[in-house]
Design an enzyme around this catalytic site. Structure first.
Site, mmCIF file in Angstrom:
data_model
loop_
_atom_site.group_PDB
_atom_site.id
_atom_site.type_symbol
_atom_site.label_atom_id
_atom_site.label_comp_id
_atom_site.label_asym_id
_atom_site.label_seq_id
_atom_site.Cartn_x
_atom_site.Cartn_y
_atom_site.Cartn_z
ATOM 1 N N SER B 152 5.013 46.767 35.829
ATOM 2 C CA SER B 152 6.030 45.347 36.198
ATOM 3 C C SER B 152 6.425 45.464 38.009
ATOM 4 O O SER B 152 5.126 45.027 38.462
ATOM 5 C CB SER B 152 7.170 46.885 35.749
ATOM 6 N N ASP B 228 8.081 39.824 25.701
ATOM 7 C CA ASP B 228 8.497 40.499 27.332
ATOM 8 C C ASP B 228 9.633 39.554 27.304
ATOM 9 O O ASP B 228 9.778 39.000 27.902
ATOM 10 C CB ASP B 228 7.746 40.804 28.137
ATOM 11 N N HIS B 261 8.377 45.106 26.685
ATOM 12 C CA HIS B 261 7.589 45.508 28.569
ATOM 13 C C HIS B 261 8.520 47.425 28.324
ATOM 14 O O HIS B 261 7.859 47.175 29.329
ATOM 15 C CB HIS B 261 9.526 44.880 29.527
#
Lengths: 282, 282
Positions: B152, B228, B261
């Site tokens: 991320s 995600d 995620h």
């Protein structure tokens, strides 16, 4: 029963549910890992599973996040169920000083008989009876191929539950279990609170004491780090091993150089435990 | 530099250190995994290593506890270094509302030029210069076989740092990276705060923008869960992939059905990333 979380993991699903527990009189959460190609709703195939009991201060999430067990469970095609370590919620008694080793997060897997605990702290019945029935109704699990394992307080729970119900579990394993709670300060504190001062009532929840009256042995594995800070005073595997030998209960005992009480220890050897249980399911 | 934690893990050591950072002007912690038979003090053999940059809200501990990377790192004989995600401590600026996406836990791996951030938020220099020098001095790491990866915000950091320094890193990989921070709200907020409103100053920290002026390509792997929740609005891998194609920067891109995620996604595929980097070290 309500699904509260779902994450894909190693091709399977890491799920979390909330339900109303009748024996605990509160809402409870548990986590379950389902391997690939196993749907929660399709009960045509039923798969073997391991119940994991966590230690002091834990919830159902610690093992799920830190042990790394999903990788091999995915390969072996087994489920892993992780319950919480105590009743939860407002109205559930806690230690007056919010101590880590009594009350919330510290149910010790017993059925409490003493006030104020007995209203909610019935974790033995929850793990042995209520939760398996719930699991069987909602998931494609094979009740004839279940095993139980745990860490520290949860290792104590796993050994006690297996010794009292060897016909229900194919195998049992523990990481750094509290082996003789009647003979260590963690156990003495908790069992006094939950069961009262009459020590004869503690013996139903003391793995070492239970060996003499256990039924037909099941495969039993204990892993213990030699650098575990709680080894000498709280865990005392030597008491369990000596009594198991006397009672002809076979135990595979692994003492590991340099390992401590943490999830780094569990993660390092969880694959060996899963393979140990898998062998008992086939 | 002071050791603050040590746990044996898969035959090696999971270590945590604290040190005074000169570029960040604060105390910083980082974690390092050393595989078996590698002593921190014996620098006769030097081993390859991966630097892992974590995402928003994380510290150096999340990856260490949740990714399960030690198992394969132990087998491959590599180290893994996990720095923190921002400067820390009293006196270090934070977002006025303690927002999760700015300030503490959200350094974005940039060198801030704006008040109040510029006094401490120099994470780019910390990761690219200060930390490697510290690591080389204290651990048996081979600076010619280092790679970088992240998740991320940390995937953004890994791509930016690799694209600006391809001669320093053998390979780069990212899970669900923020691919074009100039074109998403997370990035616009952070880069405005740290670098000011002149968007031309953002391009040094935008992986997609950097591709056109990057040097000789290094092996690049991006993993992205299709479920995600941040994919469409914040991560935008399609912008990076299109620009990489135009610039002849080869990218191995894996879109994964059903993954989100979380660290469950990372854990599921970290082995593939370690093997990808291992191939680049040999």
């Amino acid at each position: 029963m309500q699904k509260v979380a779902s994450n894909k993991s190693f091709g399977g699903e890491q799920l979390r549910y909330e339900h109303d527990s009748e024996v605990l009189h509160c809402k409870m959460k548990f986590s379950i890992y389902l391997p690939p190609n196993v749907s929660a709703t399709d009960k045509q195939q039923r798969i073997p599973f391991l119940v994991w009991l966590s230690g002091l201060t834990c919830t159902d999430e610690n093992f799920v996040q830190k042990a790394g067990a999903q990788r091999l469970a995915s390969q072996l095609g087994c489920a892993i169920v992780a319950p919480d370590t105590s009743p939860r919620g407002e109205g559930v008694a806690d230690a007056p000083d919010a101590a880590y080793d009594l009350g919330l997060g510290a149910g010790f897997y017993v059925n409490a008989t003493q006030k104020p605990w007995q209203a909610h702290y019935q974790m033995y019945s929850y793990i042995v009876e209520e939760l398996p029935a719930l699991l069987f109704a909602h998931f494609p699990l094979d009740m004839n191929r279940q095993s139980i394992a745990g860490h520290s307080m949860g290792g104590h729970g796993a050994l006690v539950i297996a010794l009292r119900n060897p016909q229900k579990y194919r195998s049992v394993s523990a990481f750094a279990p509290i082996c003789a709670p009647s003979q260590c300060s963690w156990g003495e504190k908790a069992l006094t609170a939950y069961l009262g001062t009459d020590r004869s009532n503690w013996l139903d929840y003391d793995a070492t004491a239970l060996l003499a009256r256990a039924g037909t042995p099941i495969p039993t594995l204990i892993d213990q780090g030699k650098d575990d800070q709680f080894l000498a005073e709280q865990l005392r595997p030597e008491l369990f091993l000596a009594e198991a030998k006397r009672c002809n209960w076979p135990v595979q005992y692994q003492a590991r150089d340099g390992y401590d009480h943490s999830y780094f220890f569990i993660a390092s050897f969880i694959d060996e435990h899963l393979r140990f249980h898998h062998a008992a399911w086939s």
